[in-house]
Design a protein around this motif. Structure first.
Motif, PDB file in Angstrom:
ATOM      1  N   GLY A  41       0.766  -1.362  -0.119  1.00 21.93           N
ATOM      2  CA  GLY A  41       0.063   0.285  -0.253  1.00 21.93           C
ATOM      3  C   GLY A  41       1.131   1.308   0.466  1.00 21.93           C
ATOM      4  N   ILE A  42       2.413   1.349   0.448  1.00 21.29           N
ATOM      5  CA  ILE A  42       2.900   2.363  -0.454  1.00 21.29           C
ATOM      6  C   ILE A  42       2.528   2.870  -1.419  1.00 21.29           C
ATOM      7  CG2 ILE A  42       5.470   3.338  -0.193  1.00 21.29           C
ATOM      8  CD1 ILE A  42       5.653   0.901   1.746  1.00 21.29           C
ATOM      9  N   VAL A  43       2.850   4.239  -1.827  1.00 21.38           N
ATOM     10  CA  VAL A  43       2.356   4.909  -3.351  1.00 21.38           C
ATOM     11  C   VAL A  43       3.571   5.479  -3.261  1.00 21.38           C
ATOM     12  CG1 VAL A  43       1.610   6.331  -4.786  1.00 21.38           C
ATOM     13  CG2 VAL A  43      -0.040   4.392  -3.368  1.00 21.38           C
ATOM     14  N   GLY A  44       4.441   5.612  -4.344  1.00 24.03           N
ATOM     15  CA  GLY A  44       5.861   6.289  -4.982  1.00 24.03           C
ATOM     16  C   GLY A  44       5.204   7.379  -6.049  1.00 24.03           C
ATOM     17  N   TYR A  45       6.407   8.532  -6.390  1.00 24.96           N
ATOM     18  CA  TYR A  45       5.625   9.504  -7.728  1.00 24.96           C
ATOM     19  C   TYR A  45       6.895   9.530  -8.335  1.00 24.96           C
ATOM     20  CZ  TYR A  45       0.981  10.111  -5.809  1.00 24.96           C
ATOM     21  OH  TYR A  45      -0.350  10.381  -5.753  1.00 24.96           O
ATOM     22  N   GLY A  46       6.622   9.578  -9.847  1.00 27.57           N
ATOM     23  CA  GLY A  46       8.339  10.207 -10.167  1.00 27.57           C
ATOM     24  C   GLY A  46       7.465  10.813 -11.532  1.00 27.57           C
ATOM     25  N   GLU A  47       8.747  11.174 -11.739  1.00 33.28           N
ATOM     26  CA  GLU A  47       8.596  11.908 -12.793  1.00 33.28           C
ATOM     27  C   GLU A  47       9.700  12.159 -14.388  1.00 33.28           C
ATOM     28  OE1 GLU A  47       7.369  16.941 -14.235  1.00 33.28           O
ATOM     29  OE2 GLU A  47       9.009  16.193 -11.554  1.00 33.28           O
ATOM     30  N   ALA A  48       8.878  12.620 -15.350  1.00 30.03           N
ATOM     31  CA  ALA A  48      10.306  12.560 -16.168  1.00 30.03           C
ATOM     32  C   ALA A  48       9.583  13.719 -17.075  1.00 30.03           C
ATOM     33  CB  ALA A  48       9.866  11.149 -17.581  1.00 30.03           C
ATOM     34  N   VAL A  49      11.154  14.844 -17.432  1.00 34.27           N
ATOM     35  CA  VAL A  49      10.800  15.708 -18.149  1.00 34.27           C
ATOM     36  C   VAL A  49      11.895  15.211 -19.377  1.00 34.27           C
ATOM     37  CG1 VAL A  49      10.801  18.167 -18.401  1.00 34.27           C
ATOM     38  CG2 VAL A  49       9.957  17.332 -16.200  1.00 34.27           C
ATOM     39  N   PRO A  50      11.476  14.955 -20.573  1.00 36.65           N
ATOM     40  CA  PRO A  50      12.076  15.285 -21.681  1.00 36.65           C
ATOM     41  C   PRO A  50      12.441  15.985 -22.875  1.00 36.65           C
ATOM     42  CG  PRO A  50       9.963  13.950 -22.070  1.00 36.65           C
ATOM     43  CD  PRO A  50      10.090  14.383 -20.710  1.00 36.65           C
ATOM     44  N   ASP A  51      13.796  15.897 -23.229  1.00 38.97           N
ATOM     45  CA  ASP A  51      13.937  16.852 -24.055  1.00 38.97           C
ATOM     46  C   ASP A  51      14.083  16.161 -25.689  1.00 38.97           C
ATOM     47  OD1 ASP A  51      15.226  19.449 -25.830  1.00 38.97           O
ATOM     48  OD2 ASP A  51      15.179  20.156 -23.716  1.00 38.97           O
ATOM     49  N   GLU A  52      13.594  16.602 -26.676  1.00 40.03           N
ATOM     50  CA  GLU A  52      13.942  15.839 -27.662  1.00 40.03           C
ATOM     51  C   GLU A  52      15.236  16.510 -28.094  1.00 40.03           C
ATOM     52  OE1 GLU A  52      11.175  18.099 -27.338  1.00 40.03           O
ATOM     53  OE2 GLU A  52      10.310  17.022 -28.546  1.00 40.03           O
ATOM     54  N   HIS A  53      16.456  18.068 -28.061  1.00 37.41           N
ATOM     55  CA  HIS A  53      17.691  18.467 -28.412  1.00 37.41           C
ATOM     56  C   HIS A  53      18.188  17.246 -26.988  1.00 37.41           C
ATOM     57  CE1 HIS A  53      14.890  21.219 -30.690  1.00 37.41           C
ATOM     58  NE2 HIS A  53      14.420  21.147 -30.054  1.00 37.41           N
ATOM     59  N   ILE A  54      17.898  16.562 -25.628  1.00 40.34           N
ATOM     60  CA  ILE A  54      19.273  16.787 -24.681  1.00 40.34           C
ATOM     61  C   ILE A  54      18.826  14.739 -24.838  1.00 40.34           C
ATOM     62  CG2 ILE A  54      19.709  17.112 -22.838  1.00 40.34           C
ATOM     63  CD1 ILE A  54      18.690  19.811 -22.748  1.00 40.34           C
ATOM     64  N   GLY A  56      16.974  13.569 -26.350  1.00 42.86           N
ATOM     65  CA  GLY A  56      16.681  12.251 -27.655  1.00 42.86           C
ATOM     66  C   GLY A  56      15.408  11.388 -27.283  1.00 42.86           C
ATOM     67  N   GLU A  57      14.611  12.017 -25.764  1.00 45.88           N
ATOM     68  CA  GLU A  57      12.666  11.643 -25.701  1.00 45.88           C
ATOM     69  C   GLU A  57      12.147  12.633 -26.871  1.00 45.88           C
ATOM     70  OE1 GLU A  57      13.460   8.864 -22.117  1.00 45.88           O
ATOM     71  OE2 GLU A  57      14.737  10.718 -21.806  1.00 45.88           O
ATOM     72  N   THR A  58      10.633  11.844 -26.804  1.00 46.21           N
ATOM     73  CA  THR A  58       9.786  13.037 -26.731  1.00 46.21           C
ATOM     74  C   THR A  58       8.770  13.018 -25.683  1.00 46.21           C
ATOM     75  OG1 THR A  58       7.957  11.781 -28.137  1.00 46.21           O
ATOM     76  CG2 THR A  58       9.572  12.897 -29.255  1.00 46.21           C
ATOM     77  N   TRP A  59       7.748  13.853 -25.552  1.00 45.95           N
ATOM     78  CA  TRP A  59       6.637  13.331 -23.816  1.00 45.95           C
ATOM     79  C   TRP A  59       5.434  12.119 -24.245  1.00 45.95           C
ATOM     80  CZ3 TRP A  59       1.825  15.892 -24.748  1.00 45.95           C
ATOM     81  CH2 TRP A  59       0.292  16.096 -23.419  1.00 45.95           C
ATOM     82  N   GLU A  60       5.106  11.890 -25.614  1.00 35.44           N
ATOM     83  CA  GLU A  60       4.234  11.091 -26.272  1.00 35.44           C
ATOM     84  C   GLU A  60       5.071   9.887 -26.246  1.00 35.44           C
ATOM     85  OE1 GLU A  60       3.213  14.589 -28.675  1.00 35.44           O
ATOM     86  OE2 GLU A  60       5.637  13.869 -27.708  1.00 35.44           O
ATOM     87  N   GLY A  61       6.749   9.740 -26.422  1.00 36.38           N
ATOM     88  CA  GLY A  61       7.523   9.027 -26.224  1.00 36.38           C
ATOM     89  C   GLY A  61       7.962   8.142 -25.210  1.00 36.38           C
TER      90      GLY A  61
END
Length: 369
Positions: A41-54, A56-61
């Motif tokens: 029942g423990i919940v953890g949060y994470g985040e990804a802020v991609p940048d195509e120029h840095i 190599g990932e997109t938001w949708e990808g």
């Protein structure tokens, strides 16, 4: 303990005003939030802020990588076994550092909550009590940047990170205008975001800046051109910082071997999260090279993760994690004591997520079970 569910939210964080850097203008900030649930029942949060120029990932990808590649292989795994988690992710997909960072950060949030300790106590213990916050000036005409700097000095800021990199001549005018406005005692760091591209253009610029008390110049040349950084460093007295040129341990090894910079900017979104960031800090410490933990303009979740790394390491001497201060609405409650940041002793990341705001900012979502 086992991971039983990973919820994925693609959100857009609203900015007070557009964020302008050398290669893009952001009207808002695309981010992917991970909500990881365990059988306890423990919940953890994470985040990804991609940048195509840095990264190599997109938001949708990133959303699709988490849903279809990384997420499924982690169900049933123990989030406390962080070395195995990274091995599984690396075997599943090459690179994708921001996507992996989201998982890594969520795991550390869970580990901290399980052990009732803040994340910084899990990766070396608290070393720093506080960090001064640097105000970031996005690209604008010289008079506007100078006026904004003056306003921020009145609010207590003692350092600025100036975004430049569109035109060397204009960039120089902007830097001179801000220095003239704030006087000699305020720290100015210049972030070119690869905008000057070559060592020749960079040397033209730095020769005009050597009398303006610049703390350092960050990533003036193309990120992959480590040798250009070596050349610039050998011909200027202004300290150089590598940002886009540092992604992981391989680049760090080359930077150290070639003595290509005076400082390095570690970003969780470039290297894959908290665990890889700690490895980079240890490498830098062996080379007696100072570090900064920088930002891809994350929400309270990603920013808190970066702060935990920074607060735990002696070799990290500056931070630039100001995303939450730029958002008109944030999903978390990371608290700044402007112009300082001081972390609490709350377990995990120490961030409470507002589920209503998360739902409001969500563009699309899915779940992996």
């Amino acid at each position: 303990m086992k991971i039983t569910e990973i919820k994925i939210y693609a959100i857009r964080l609203p900015l007070f005003e557009p964020f302008v850097i050398s290669y893009h203008t952001y009207p808002d900030m695309p981010s992917v939030i991970v909500k990881m649930v365990t059988d306890e029942g423990i919940v953890g949060y994470g985040e990804a802020v991609p940048d195509e120029h840095i990264t190599g990932e997109t938001w949708e990808g990133v959303f699709h990588i988490l849903k279809n590649s990384i997420g499924p292989v982690l169900i049933g795994k123990n989030p406390m076994e962080i070395e195995k988690i990274h091995e599984l992710m690396d075997k599943t997909i090459y690179s994708a550092p921001a996507a992996k960072a989201a998982i890594d950060i969520a795991c550390f949030d869970i580990i901290g909550k399980k052990l009732q300790q803040p994340v910084y106590q899990l990766i070396g213990g608290r070393y720093h009590d506080e960090f001064p916050i640097t105000h970031v000036l996005s690209i604008a005409p010289p008079e506007k940047m100078a006026a904004e700097a003056a306003q921020m000095v009145e609010k207590g800021y003692r350092s600025f990170k100036m975004k430049v990199g569109t035109n060397v001549k204009v960039d120089i005018e902007c830097i001179k205008a801000v220095r003239a406005q704030v006087g000699p005692d305020i720290a100015i760091r210049v972030d070119v975001n690869q905008g000057w591209k070559t060592s020749a253009a960079t040397l033209t610029a730095v020769k005009q800046l050597e009398d303006y008390q610049i703390d350092w110049i960050e990533q003036p040349v193309t990120g992959d051109d480590i040798d250009a950084m070596v050349e610039v460093k050998s011909k200027t007295t202004i300290p150089l910082m590598i940002d886009e040129g540092l992604k992981g341990t391989r680049e760090m090894r080359e930077i150290i071997q070639k003595r290509a910079a005076d400082k390095v900017n570690i970003k969780l979104m470039k290297c894959g999260g908290i665990y890889p960031a700690v490895k980079l800090a240890h490498q830098a410490e062996l080379a007696e090279m100072e570090c900064q933990v920088g930002s891809m303009v994350e929400s309270s979740i990603g920013s808190a993760a970066g702060f935990h790394v920074a607060f735990s390491k002696k070799v990290i001497t500056s931070v630039e994690l100001t995303g939450p201060l730029k958002f008109s609405k944030d999903i978390g409650n990371l608290a700044y004591d402007v112009p300082y940041i001081r972390l609490s002793e709350t377990p995990g990341l120490g961030v409470e997520v507002n589920e209503e705001i998360l739902k409001e900012l969500t563009v699309f979502q899915d779940v992996v079970r």
